[in-house]
Design a protein around this motif. Structure first.
Motif, PDB file in Angstrom:
ATOM      1  N   THR A  79      61.522 -31.611  58.582  1.00 13.62           N
ATOM      2  CA  THR A  79      60.827 -32.590  59.855  1.00 13.62           C
ATOM      3  C   THR A  79      61.426 -34.188  59.182  1.00 13.62           C
ATOM      4  O   THR A  79      61.845 -34.234  58.002  1.00 13.62           O
ATOM      5  N   PRO A  80      61.357 -34.955  60.318  1.00 10.16           N
ATOM      6  CA  PRO A  80      61.668 -36.262  59.863  1.00 10.16           C
ATOM      7  C   PRO A  80      60.823 -36.949  58.946  1.00 10.16           C
ATOM      8  O   PRO A  80      61.279 -37.715  58.219  1.00 10.16           O
ATOM      9  N   GLY A  81      59.716 -36.501  58.724  1.00  9.53           N
ATOM     10  CA  GLY A  81      58.766 -36.973  57.713  1.00  9.53           C
ATOM     11  C   GLY A  81      59.131 -36.621  56.474  1.00  9.53           C
ATOM     12  O   GLY A  81      59.185 -37.437  55.583  1.00  9.53           O
ATOM     13  N   ARG A  82      59.744 -35.586  56.155  1.00 12.05           N
ATOM     14  CA  ARG A  82      60.186 -35.092  54.885  1.00 12.05           C
ATOM     15  C   ARG A  82      61.538 -35.919  54.440  1.00 12.05           C
ATOM     16  O   ARG A  82      61.759 -36.158  53.527  1.00 12.05           O
ATOM     17  N   ARG A  83      62.307 -36.395  55.540  1.00 11.06           N
ATOM     18  CA  ARG A  83      63.509 -37.056  55.370  1.00 11.06           C
ATOM     19  C   ARG A  83      62.957 -38.420  54.871  1.00 11.06           C
ATOM     20  O   ARG A  83      63.319 -39.107  54.079  1.00 11.06           O
ATOM     21  N   ALA A  84      61.987 -39.223  55.625  1.00  8.52           N
ATOM     22  CA  ALA A  84      61.426 -40.395  55.208  1.00  8.52           C
ATOM     23  C   ALA A  84      60.831 -40.518  53.702  1.00  8.52           C
ATOM     24  O   ALA A  84      61.153 -41.285  53.042  1.00  8.52           O
ATOM     25  N   LEU A  85      60.157 -39.413  53.716  1.00  7.38           N
ATOM     26  CA  LEU A  85      59.494 -39.420  52.218  1.00  7.38           C
ATOM     27  C   LEU A  85      60.729 -39.263  51.137  1.00  7.38           C
ATOM     28  O   LEU A  85      60.333 -39.852  50.005  1.00  7.38           O
ATOM     29  N   ASP A 179      52.017 -32.428  55.024  1.00 10.48           N
ATOM     30  CA  ASP A 179      51.852 -31.654  56.362  1.00 10.48           C
ATOM     31  C   ASP A 179      52.853 -31.952  57.242  1.00 10.48           C
ATOM     32  O   ASP A 179      53.403 -32.888  57.687  1.00 10.48           O
ATOM     33  N   ASN A 180      53.808 -30.741  57.407  1.00  8.37           N
ATOM     34  CA  ASN A 180      54.926 -30.517  58.393  1.00  8.37           C
ATOM     35  C   ASN A 180      54.576 -30.881  59.615  1.00  8.37           C
ATOM     36  O   ASN A 180      55.454 -31.318  60.498  1.00  8.37           O
ATOM     37  N   ARG A 181      53.320 -30.930  59.983  1.00  7.91           N
ATOM     38  CA  ARG A 181      52.794 -31.711  61.474  1.00  7.91           C
ATOM     39  C   ARG A 181      52.824 -32.787  61.354  1.00  7.91           C
ATOM     40  O   ARG A 181      52.629 -33.316  62.682  1.00  7.91           O
ATOM     41  N   ALA A 182      52.767 -33.820  60.655  1.00 12.13           N
ATOM     42  CA  ALA A 182      52.636 -35.185  60.482  1.00 12.13           C
ATOM     43  C   ALA A 182      53.800 -35.833  61.019  1.00 12.13           C
ATOM     44  O   ALA A 182      54.899 -35.323  60.706  1.00 12.13           O
ATOM     45  N   THR A 183      53.614 -36.727  61.809  1.00 12.32           N
ATOM     46  CA  THR A 183      54.825 -37.736  62.367  1.00 12.32           C
ATOM     47  C   THR A 183      55.362 -38.400  61.202  1.00 12.32           C
ATOM     48  O   THR A 183      54.748 -38.819  60.182  1.00 12.32           O
ATOM     49  N   GLN A 184      56.616 -39.104  61.523  1.00 16.85           N
ATOM     50  CA  GLN A 184      57.273 -39.822  60.523  1.00 16.85           C
ATOM     51  C   GLN A 184      56.452 -40.885  60.036  1.00 16.85           C
ATOM     52  O   GLN A 184      56.328 -41.458  59.212  1.00 16.85           O
ATOM     53  N   SER A 185      55.957 -41.458  61.164  1.00 16.93           N
ATOM     54  CA  SER A 185      55.022 -43.010  60.850  1.00 16.93           C
ATOM     55  C   SER A 185      53.942 -42.444  59.999  1.00 16.93           C
ATOM     56  O   SER A 185      53.525 -43.372  58.952  1.00 16.93           O
ATOM     57  N   VAL A 187      53.359 -40.006  57.969  1.00 11.21           N
ATOM     58  CA  VAL A 187      54.005 -39.830  56.453  1.00 11.21           C
ATOM     59  C   VAL A 187      54.366 -41.117  55.691  1.00 11.21           C
ATOM     60  O   VAL A 187      54.001 -41.363  54.424  1.00 11.21           O
ATOM     61  N   GLU A 188      55.066 -41.903  56.529  1.00 14.55           N
ATOM     62  CA  GLU A 188      55.487 -43.290  55.965  1.00 14.55           C
ATOM     63  C   GLU A 188      54.390 -44.237  55.381  1.00 14.55           C
ATOM     64  O   GLU A 188      54.305 -44.686  54.291  1.00 14.55           O
ATOM     65  N   ALA A 189      53.176 -44.167  56.344  1.00 13.20           N
ATOM     66  CA  ALA A 189      51.841 -44.907  55.984  1.00 13.20           C
ATOM     67  C   ALA A 189      51.268 -44.346  55.087  1.00 13.20           C
ATOM     68  O   ALA A 189      50.927 -44.933  54.044  1.00 13.20           O
ATOM     69  N   ALA A 190      51.176 -42.839  54.699  1.00  9.15           N
ATOM     70  CA  ALA A 190      50.541 -42.117  53.542  1.00  9.15           C
ATOM     71  C   ALA A 190      51.217 -42.561  52.406  1.00  9.15           C
ATOM     72  O   ALA A 190      50.789 -42.952  51.247  1.00  9.15           O
ATOM     73  N   GLN A 191      52.531 -42.504  52.264  1.00 11.60           N
ATOM     74  CA  GLN A 191      53.315 -42.777  51.327  1.00 11.60           C
ATOM     75  C   GLN A 191      53.246 -44.471  50.627  1.00 11.60           C
ATOM     76  O   GLN A 191      53.071 -44.697  49.586  1.00 11.60           O
ATOM     77  N   ARG A 192      52.991 -45.270  51.625  1.00 10.77           N
ATOM     78  CA  ARG A 192      52.911 -46.589  51.391  1.00 10.77           C
ATOM     79  C   ARG A 192      51.712 -46.846  50.948  1.00 10.77           C
ATOM     80  O   ARG A 192      51.542 -47.787  49.870  1.00 10.77           O
ATOM     81  N   ARG A 193      50.636 -46.205  51.301  1.00 15.66           N
ATOM     82  CA  ARG A 193      49.189 -46.501  50.822  1.00 15.66           C
ATOM     83  C   ARG A 193      49.159 -45.946  49.347  1.00 15.66           C
ATOM     84  O   ARG A 193      48.705 -46.646  48.342  1.00 15.66           O
ATOM     85  N   LEU A 194      49.843 -44.853  49.100  1.00 17.05           N
ATOM     86  CA  LEU A 194      49.838 -44.350  47.655  1.00 17.05           C
ATOM     87  C   LEU A 194      50.696 -45.297  46.668  1.00 17.05           C
ATOM     88  O   LEU A 194      50.367 -45.433  45.704  1.00 17.05           O
TER      89      LEU A 194
END
Length: 400
Positions: A79-85, A179-185, A187-194
């Motif tokens: 997923t694009p989210g996995r790439r961003a992470l 979550d592979n269903r999460a959008t890239q944005s 995932v990026e927001a969750a990563q930023r918060r953590l």
């Protein structure tokens, strides 16, 4: 003799799960029966190799010609989210040596077997107290919410020095990250918060140190705040999500095979081997470990060219019939020590001694204290987490 792909990728990724919630997706199982290295197509249309054989998976995970650095072109993502992470604030599992080794060494000693053994009384206390709270609230519970998730969360918080009262924040953001269903944005927001949370916490630990891992990292001059935050994020997320899902899924598997649960109750000494068998049988990282070839490699008779992505499938490797006879059966007295549930090679899971201790204590205690434990809904009503990087079950209604 080697082969190269001469036709469009035949196997679309990710494949859907079948009727048995514990088996690898049927498409992966079928691929494993036909060969050990299979051409496949990622959701974005990119080509990669699906590696399913036990020997070939070990080779991919231990041969430096396969890189774990997600910044290499051709690195496979579902997923694009996995790439961003993987690319933004990467942890050391997305680096090669020597950078990987430098950061990993900073936290290795906290996960050594003798250190974890010293933690066992504390883990037992956490398990007992969590069960006390669960049983005091009534004769039914959601085993995920009330036991499987709190136990490893409390343990990793204690080890890292993360306040447990913040568990709702890091548990919710962790679920989004995985979550592979999460959008890239998302995932990026969750990563930023953590990352922001852990950066602030580490800064506080530097001012007010305690006897915990984040304090020790924060005191070092040779590690940057970004590296502390990314390392803390990896350990916090993996430290509770993997063990929580493994505990819940193991409980489902044992209650589904009551004769296996009965053997563990009758002989608690079987629990260490039983945990190895459950790790083999269930393999909660079912989407594979990603690598990219940095040189041409002959892998099981297939030519993997430099720049091609590879997904090493732990789940099918752990069902290799040549190593594990009747591999699709759960047998708690089996010698399953050659399983690859924690990966292999230099990136093999750092926290495996802790995960083993938590699982052994949690499952033995759960079966001993609740001999009448049962699932209160039909199995078809359980929602399994096929959408997550870490496979498991969303909730587990039980009674005792």
């Amino acid at each position: 003799m080697t082969t190269t792909p001469t036709a469009p990728a035949a196997l679309a990724l990710p494949a859907a799960h079948g009727s048995c919630p514990f088996d690898p997706p049927p498409a992966y199982d079928q691929a494993a029966r036909q060969g050990t290295v299979t051409p496949a197509e990622l959701p974005d249309g990119a080509f990669c190799w699906l590696v399913t054989g036990h020997h070939e998976v070990r080779t991919v995970l231990s041969d430096p010609r396969f890189s774990a650095d997600a910044r290499h072109p051709g690195f496979p993502f579902l997923t694009p989210g996995r790439r961003a992470l993987a690319v933004t604030n990467p942890s050391f599992i997305r680096m090669d040596d020597p950078e990987h080794a430098r950061l990993r060494r900073m936290v290795t000693k906290d996960f050594l077997v003798h250190r974890v053994d010293a933690m066992r009384p504390g883990i037992q206390r956490i398990v007992d107290e969590t069960l006390d709270r669960m049983t005091a609230a009534g004769a039914t519970a959601d085993l995920v919410t009330d036991f499987a998730l709190p136990v490893p969360s409390l343990v990793i918080c204690l080890l890292l020095g993360v306040p447990y009262e913040d568990h709702e924040l890091f548990q919710a953001q962790s679920r989004t990250l995985l979550d592979n269903r999460a959008t890239q944005s998302e995932v990026e927001a969750a990563q930023r918060r953590l990352i922001d949370y852990l950066t602030e916490l580490a800064a506080r630990k530097k001012r007010e140190p305690a006897d915990d891992m984040l304090s020790r990292l924060a005191a070092r001059e040779d590690v940057s705040p970004a590296e502390i935050a990314s390392t803390g994020l990896l350990l916090l997320v993996a430290g509770h999500e993997t063990t929580a899902n493994m505990t819940a899924l193991s409980t489902v598997a044992l209650l589904r095979r009551p004769e296996q649960a009965a053997r563990l109750r009758a002989d608690p000494g079987l629990v260490r081997g039983a945990v190895e068998e459950l790790l083999r049988y269930l393999t909660i990282v079912q989407s594979g470990l990603a690598r990219v070839a940095v040189e041409d490699v002959d892998l099981g008779g297939t030519l993997v060219r430099a720049g091609q992505g590879v997904l090493a499938m732990l789940s099918t490797a752990n069902r290799d019939e040549e190593l594990f006879g009747a591999a699709d059966e759960l047998e708690v007295s089996r010698d399953a020590r050659r399983h690859l549930a924690f990966g292999f090679g230099v990136h093999q899971c750092l926290g495996q001694p802790l995960a083993r201790a938590e699982l052994q204590i949690a499952l033995e205690t759960l079966l001993r204290r609740l001999p009448g434990l049962r699932i209160t809904v039909p199995e078809e009503q359980l929602v399994f987490r096929g959408h997550s990087v870490v496979y498991g079950v969303d909730s587990l209604p039980v009674a005792w």
